[in-house]
Structures are given as C-alpha cells and as structure tokens.
Design an enzyme around this catalytic site. Structure first.
Site, PDB file in Angstrom:
ATOM      1  N   ASP A 143       0.988  -1.305   0.062  1.00 57.89           N
ATOM      2  CA  ASP A 143       0.254  -0.101   0.039  1.00 57.89           C
ATOM      3  C   ASP A 143       0.853   1.160   0.021  1.00 57.89           C
ATOM      4  O   ASP A 143       2.069   1.066   0.337  1.00 57.89           O
ATOM      5  CB  ASP A 143      -0.971  -0.103   1.166  1.00 57.89           C
ATOM      6  CG  ASP A 143      -1.568   1.166   1.393  1.00 57.89           C
ATOM      7  OD1 ASP A 143      -2.573   1.623   0.542  1.00 57.89           O
ATOM      8  OD2 ASP A 143      -1.424   2.028   2.896  1.00 57.89           O
ATOM      9  N   ASP A 147      -0.052   5.371   0.850  1.00 59.83           N
ATOM     10  CA  ASP A 147      -0.185   6.059   2.084  1.00 59.83           C
ATOM     11  C   ASP A 147      -0.255   5.388   3.368  1.00 59.83           C
ATOM     12  O   ASP A 147      -1.287   4.474   3.361  1.00 59.83           O
ATOM     13  CB  ASP A 147      -1.515   6.908   1.549  1.00 59.83           C
ATOM     14  CG  ASP A 147      -1.274   8.084   0.684  1.00 59.83           C
ATOM     15  OD1 ASP A 147      -1.232   9.276   0.823  1.00 59.83           O
ATOM     16  OD2 ASP A 147      -1.212   7.849  -0.523  1.00 59.83           O
TER      17      ASP A 147
END
Length: 389
Positions: A136, A138
C-alpha cells in the site's frame, strides 16, 4: 556505459537494531479489528503468551490440512485462509528479546504486540520462496498525503528488494487514467534513485505500480519514466469483463449514498468523481467514526445494488468507492508474473472492515503495519532473511 550501483542496506546489529526496534513497542494510531488477534488476547486470561503461541501455531497447521473441521474454525468461525505454517513460538522469542513481553506478570500482550509477532512469523515463513512484495502507499510507504522522497530510507529498502531479485509492486487507491505524471509525482524520489543508480533493465522490469486498486498498471521505461501497460496485456478475465454501463451505475449509486449519509451527519463534503472511483472529502475536520459509518453504509447498501466487485473504504480523511479492489489487482499481477499466491507478501495499514487492504488478507500472506517506520523494520527483517539464503 556507467555501471549499475548497488545499495548496501545497514541492517543494524543482530538481534535488535535498537532505534528501529523501539518503534514496535509503540501501539501506533490504527483501528484494531481482527478476530484472530482478538481471540489470542482473550486466551491470555487463562494462558501465558508462550502457551497461546504454542496452541495457535498448532491450530494453524491443522487448519491448513482441513480448514472445514479445524479447531481454530470452531473457535473463530470467521477465520480465513492461512497460506503457510507460522512459527509463532519462534517469533515470540524474537520479539521477547527486546520487549521482555513474557516477563510481565500482570499486563498481558496487547493487540499491537500480537500483530508484531504474527508479522515476524509471516516474514520468516515467506522469505525462502518470496517472488513478489506488494505495498500500500499512503500510511505504509510514506505518511498520509506525502510522497516517496529521494532521501527516504524506504527508497533504499525497496531497491534492496529489487536487487535481491524480488518483484516490488506499489498498489494504491490513487487512480489517474492517462496521467503518468501524476503517478510520477507520488514516486518521484524512487524514480530519481533508479536514475541516479543507473539501474539496469533487468532490475527495473521487477517494479510495478498498480493504480485505482486494480484498474491501471504502470512500469518503468529505460528513461526512468512511468508508462501505462495496456490493460489487455495484464488484466484478468474478471477485470476485463467490467461493462462501462455497470461501472457508471455503480458510481452513480455510490455517490448518492455517500452524499446522503454525509448529509445525515451534517458533514459538508466535496465530491471527487473519477473514471473508476467516486469519493467525498470533508470540508471540515470529521470524526473517524463518522467516516467509518459512511463507508460501511455505502458498502452494505451497494452490495444489493450491483454485481460488480467494488471497494468502499474509509481513508482516514475521506471516503471512497472504487471499482474493483486490491485483491483483484494483486491476483491479476500474480497471474501476469506466473507467481503463486504463496510466494507473495502484501504490506498494508488498513486491514479493518472498511480498510482497502482487507481483501488481500483473504487471498495472500500479509504484514499489517501502523506506519512507514514499521514497514521499514519488517522490510529489513525480510532482507536479512534473503541475504542469509
């Protein structure tokens, strides 16, 4: 022609690199929801941490042999799939070396500590056969709202994985159809490092960016720029079957639901509508639980409105509904790479009910982190295992 340079990653002294290790002793700010960890916490009322790990380790092994009638399924009906046997006892001892967890008499292990132990076990189990690491963006590789900077330690670690012949994919909800430059802004520091190190094509070919959860795939060209890969070259049959009319209907319904629920809470918002996503961004600070309610409402109501797979998630500062999900994206990428799901490990920070990493946990080994500092620590652990191999 200049020679490709190689990063030398400072792993610190074994068994603990104290500055990095210290961060695992902090809980971090994440919402904690996981049926296995919750059950392990409850076990501590009658078991020591050692006993908990011994039992759960054996239950996982049994579950892998017979998932329908296993002890752990009886105890935790919603338990998912395990891809590898986990040495939880060994992971406990490793964690205990710097946390002294087992020496506590009155304060049992908390959620974050058990999460760390499971992560350690998962990394060690995955390292011998790892082919793809996915991340992922952020909250996992960099702080929310920031970008991957050239002087970030994370850049060195990701390049370290690539140079160990491990594929690296960044899978983000951000989707910018036809706009490579928008993706390049987010990962400019990494791309600059690729260029400065004069990384070869054989290394660059192992790096991927998946945007819009599962809707766009980008690779790096010889000029160290990101380029879209034609969907027909990599997308699965499931992704290619999406009809534009169904996509429009899903996004229209999602937008109505997001706005309706936000209005219920008198929350002023701005709508962001994209090709395969729609979301709302509060115009003023919003309570996390309100965003959670908005995301859950959209998720539950949309399930009865469409047959398309989608992801309704609370991003912490916004709520979005995306067409597809990270699980579909990771499945398509593993198929493209001819890679078994057991040879993948996904790092993310949102594995809760309304988190967009949650779907990956049902299909792939995962590492649940609370912040980029934790991600860096677990990548170092993986690199140490790879260098020993």
């Amino acid at each position: 022609m200049p020679q490709e340079r190689e990063f030398r990653i400072d792993q610190g002294s074994s068994p603990s690199y104290r500055d990095d290790i210290a961060l695992l002793q902090r809980k971090g700010r994440l919402k904690e929801q996981d049926p296995l960890i919750d059950f392990m916490i409850s076990m501590h009322s009658t078991h020591t941490s050692q006993e908990v790990m011994e039992k759960v380790q054996e239950w996982i092994k049994e579950h892998m042999n017979d998932s329908r009638c296993s002890k752990i399924r009886t105890l935790i009906p919603g338990i998912g799939k395990f891809h590898k046997e986990l040495d939880l006892v060994g992971a406990l001892h490793e964690y205990d070396a710097f946390s002294s967890l087992t020496k506590r008499k009155f304060v049992p292990a908390n959620f974050a500590e058990l999460r760390h132990i499971l992560n350690i076990a998962e990394v060690h189990a995955s390292a011998p056969t790892i082919k793809l690491t996915s991340f992922d963006a952020d909250g996992t590789l960099y702080k929310d709202g920031q970008h991957l900077k050239n002087n970030s330690a994370m850049v060195e670690l990701l390049i370290g994985l690539l140079q160990q012949e491990v594929n690296v994919a960044i899978i983000t909800a951000a989707g910018y159809p036809g706009q490579e430059s928008r993706f390049e802004e987010r990962f400019s520091g990494l791309l600059k490092a690729f260029r400065d190190l004069n990384l070869s094509a054989s290394v660059l070919k192992r790096f991927y960016v998946m945007g819009g959860e599962c809707n766009y795939l980008l690779k790096v060209d010889r000029d160290y720029r990101l380029r879209f890969v034609d969907r027909a070259e990599w997308a699965s049959d499931a992704l290619l079957s999406f009809e534009e009319g169904d996509i429009t209907a899903l996004l229209d319904n999602a937008q109505d639901l997001l706005l309706e629920t936000a209005s219920t809470f008198k929350l002023p918002v701005q709508v962001v509508r994209k090709e395969r996503a729609v979301g709302i961004i509060p115009s003023e600070p919003a309570v996390y639980e309100v965003l959670e309610e908005i995301a859950l409402t959209a998720k539950l109501k949309l399930e009865g409105m469409t047959d398309l797979p989608f992801c309704a998630f609370n991003g912490g500062a916004d709520c979005f509904v995306d067409v597809g999900n990270k699980g579909l994206g990771l499945e398509a990428l593993t198929s493209h790479l001819s890679c078994s799901p057991t040879r993948v490990i996904h790092f993310g920070d949102r594995f809760t009910t309304t988190g967009n990493d949650a779907i990956t946990k049902r299909k792939f080994p995962t590492v649940w982190v609370a912040n980029p500092e934790e991600t860096a620590w677990f990548i170092r652990l993986l690199l140490k295992d790879l260098e020993k191999a």
